[in-house]
Design a protein around this motif. Structure first.
Motif: not given
Length: 399
Positions: A229-234
């Motif tokens: 999720v963090g990488l998608i958010w990034l």
């Protein structure tokens, strides 16, 4: 040879040459691997390799290979800036806000003034301000570049010096954390685009809402899902930041700032940061080296770099010593903190890359800033090591 084969030759050079120099020459005392990789990027660029072996350079680093490498470099630096944002822990800075605010303010403000004064001299001559940069943007950008402290590199350096988890190391991280926030705030001011003001307002408002929602989501999902999720958010924040007219790296930093390191685990974050540094950041260093130019003449670039280095190092040391006098530190302690805060390398290079992307500065100015960042970072460990030995047990004393 086809594109894939030439691309893999370029990757081999990018990873092998700096690592072999670092390992064989044992440069760690004065130039850690990350600095050797940055210098390697400069040497592999058009100003050195391209000048000495123009045919070989044109064969390996041809435009389609550069395009492929740039894609990796963009994602690499977004990941690195995202990690830097996540690692900012402002709770301790707030807990010790009086001492931290005073020290961070002087450690940033004095070299900013010194760098701005140096920039005022440099900008009297043609070839240093970018085509799209107003005078005040170039002045403030160069001045801030002299004041930057690279928090991730500082963490790596203090790990090697065995003071990261000591009380003094944690204090220094607090000072650098506040300066990091100020650096990105100034960058946002420099990049403020009145033609895209509506987009930037939408980005800020939308980001505030999205950050609230992402924090609620991250707190409720398991650790393995947080990475995905963090990488998608990034990626989303990088796109939104660039669409608004700021920069994709501003979006990447903000994407990290609103996340908590404890959600990922500090040891996992350390491993991830080191993996990014080892596996893909060298490609960014090469892409940085490919942007170095010596159009103003080699001596002029080195002369400007020396002036900026004097402003950066002298300003940082003076600012920290003033804070030390006000807070009752010893001269040795103030000198150690001042030298450790000299680490610029990556964050300054990222900062300068953005200014170059937006044509606030010229490639020649970028080269001078890059040389200044390398010099400042290389001076840190040789000067800090004997000061740590001199302080001895006081390094471990509670702040």
């Amino acid at each position: 040879m086809n594109l894939t084969e030439v691309y893999l030759i370029a990757l081999t050079i990018i990873f092998a040459v700096p690592w072999l120099v670092w390992r064989v020459a044992r440069t760690d005392h004065w130039a850690p691997l990350v600095v050797v990789q940055i210098v390697g990027g400069i040497l592999l660029g058009p100003g050195v390799l391209g000048a000495v072996f123009p045919d070989y350079y044109a064969f390996v680093f041809r435009p389609d290979v550069i395009t492929a490498l740039n894609g990796v470099a963009w994602w690499a630096v977004m990941l690195f800036v995202w990690i830097a944002g996540i690692e900012l822990d402002l709770s301790q800075a707030w807990k010790h806000r009086g001492e931290t605010g005073l020290t961070a303010g002087l450690a940033l403000g004095v070299p900013l003034l010194a760098g701005t004064a140096a920039a005022a001299v440099i900008l009297q001559f043609p070839g240093w301000r970018g085509a799209n940069g107003e005078y005040w943007q170039a002045l403030l950008g160069i001045g801030m570049a002299c004041a930057v402290t690279a928090l991730p590199i500082l963490v790596l350096l203090m790990e090697k010096l065995a003071i990261l988890r000591e009380a003094l190391g944690q204090r220094i991280l607090r000072y650098a954390s506040l300066d990091d926030i100020a650096i990105w705030g100034v960058l946002a001011l420099i990049l403020l685009d009145f033609d895209r003001l509506a987009r930037q307002a939408i980005f800020i408002a939308g980001f505030a809402v999205a950050a609230f929602l992402i924090r609620r989501l991250m707190a409720r999902i398991n650790e393995a899902d947080r990475w995905a999720v963090g990488l998608i958010w990034l990626a989303v924040c990088g796109f939104a930041g660039d669409w608004s007219g700021l920069h994709y790296m501003v979006g990447a930093f903000l994407a990290g700032v609103v996340l908590d390191a404890k959600w990922f685990g500090h040891e996992a974050m350390d491993r991830f940061r080191n993996t990014v540094l080892l596996t893909i950041m060298p490609v960014f260093f090469l892409s940085t080296g490919l942007r170095t130019q010596w159009e103003g003449g080699g001596l002029a670039v080195f002369g400007v770099a020396a002036l900026l280095l004097a402003a950066a190092v002298g300003g940082k040391l003076l600012g920290v010593h003033i804070a030390g006098r006000l807070l009752g530190w010893s001269r040795t302690e103030a000198s150690l903190i001042g030298w450790l805060l000299q680490t610029k390398a990556l964050i300054m290079i990222i900062f300068a890359n953005i200014l170059l992307d937006k044509a606030v500065i010229t490639p020649t100015t970028f080269t001078a800033l890059l040389l200044m960042a390398v010099g400042s970072t290389m001076l840190t460990k040789p000067f800090a090591t004997p000061l740590i030995a001199k302080l001895g047990e006081r390094v471990k004393a509670e702040a």
